[in-house]
Design an enzyme around this catalytic site. Sequence first.
Site, short mmCIF file in Angstrom:
data_model
loop_
_atom_site.label_atom_id
_atom_site.label_comp_id
_atom_site.label_asym_id
_atom_site.label_seq_id
_atom_site.Cartn_x
_atom_site.Cartn_y
_atom_site.Cartn_z
N GLY A 18 1.38 -1.16 12.91
CA GLY A 18 1.53 -0.80 11.51
C GLY A 18 0.50 0.16 10.97
CG ASP A 38 -4.21 -6.81 15.79
OD1 ASP A 38 -3.72 -7.95 15.87
OD2 ASP A 38 -3.74 -5.91 15.06
CG ASP A 62 -9.01 -15.66 14.11
OD1 ASP A 62 -8.84 -15.24 12.95
OD2 ASP A 62 -8.77 -16.84 14.43
CE1 TYR A 155 0.37 -10.14 2.34
CE2 TYR A 155 1.27 -9.35 0.26
CZ TYR A 155 0.75 -9.10 1.51
OH TYR A 155 0.59 -7.80 1.94
CE LYS A 159 -2.87 -8.33 1.29
NZ LYS A 159 -3.79 -7.72 2.28
CG ASP A 189 9.79 0.12 8.64
OD1 ASP A 189 9.81 -1.07 8.99
OD2 ASP A 189 10.59 0.97 9.07
CB THR A 190 4.11 -2.90 8.90
OG1 THR A 190 4.07 -3.99 7.98
CG2 THR A 190 3.62 -1.63 8.23
N PRO A 191 5.50 -4.65 10.97
CG PRO A 191 4.78 -4.78 13.20
CD PRO A 191 4.61 -3.98 11.94
#
Length: 273
Positions: A18, A38, A62, A155, A159, A189-191
């Site tokens: 991403g 990651d 992590d 979420y 943020k 548009d990411t996982p």
Amino acid sequence: MGQANGRKSIFITGAASGMGLETARLFAGKGWFVGGYDVNEAGLKALESEIGAENCIVSRLDVTDKKAFDATVADFGKATGGKMDILFNNAGIGAGGLFEQMAFEDNLRVVQVNFIGVLNGIHAALPLLKATENALCFTTSSSSATYGMPGIAVYSATKHAVKGLTEALSIEFRLIGVRAADVLPGLIDTPILPEGAAANAPKEGMFRAIPPVEVAKVVWEAYGSDKLHWYVPPELVELDKAAGNTPELVREQLASTGPIAALIKVMEENKKA
């Protein structure tokens, strides 16, 4: 493991896919030394192979593990001569659903990665940032930090926390010669998106699907700017203004129109099933 050898350097979390991956590609292409981190080790190996082991240092991280973050930053500093031009705290996870239906542990995990992970990164990297002229502490917030978004309530709250932290640190860090800014991406548009979300997104407007490279371009632009909040797409600034000026109106609009309303309708139908 590569060495910076005097090159500018960027430390990127969530670098295996991403926005983080596109940022690593862009900065490597411009001659920067990249630290890519990651939990996706296969993705990191692919990144290393793509941009060249001599141009980067990659390892599993992590972000919720403070000791691991400290050790990882120390290793990065060894490769860069104790410098870090940009910290890009980008790693994040999403968990969607109505609050009453979500497992509490899932919500806590979102808080741990999206906010505690950011705190861990800034605290660990600050000595390197302070040692680097014109350093930038840059963090991924979200368009959901403009107004609390239903269906992703926790979420969205994390943020908002990132955005508030960035605003405060952008003032505090002036005392130590470090800048702070963030990016508020919309539907990227990411996982992290649910399957099919990008394909079903509006074709135009502030909630259209945006390729992740557009965020990478913003990170690059932010390094040469003193701008605080970066919106992708730029129209999202209008939602932020409206949320501050007329929160009740925004509440009703989100509840009754557009993709958010459609999402809530699906969730309500699933609850009845």
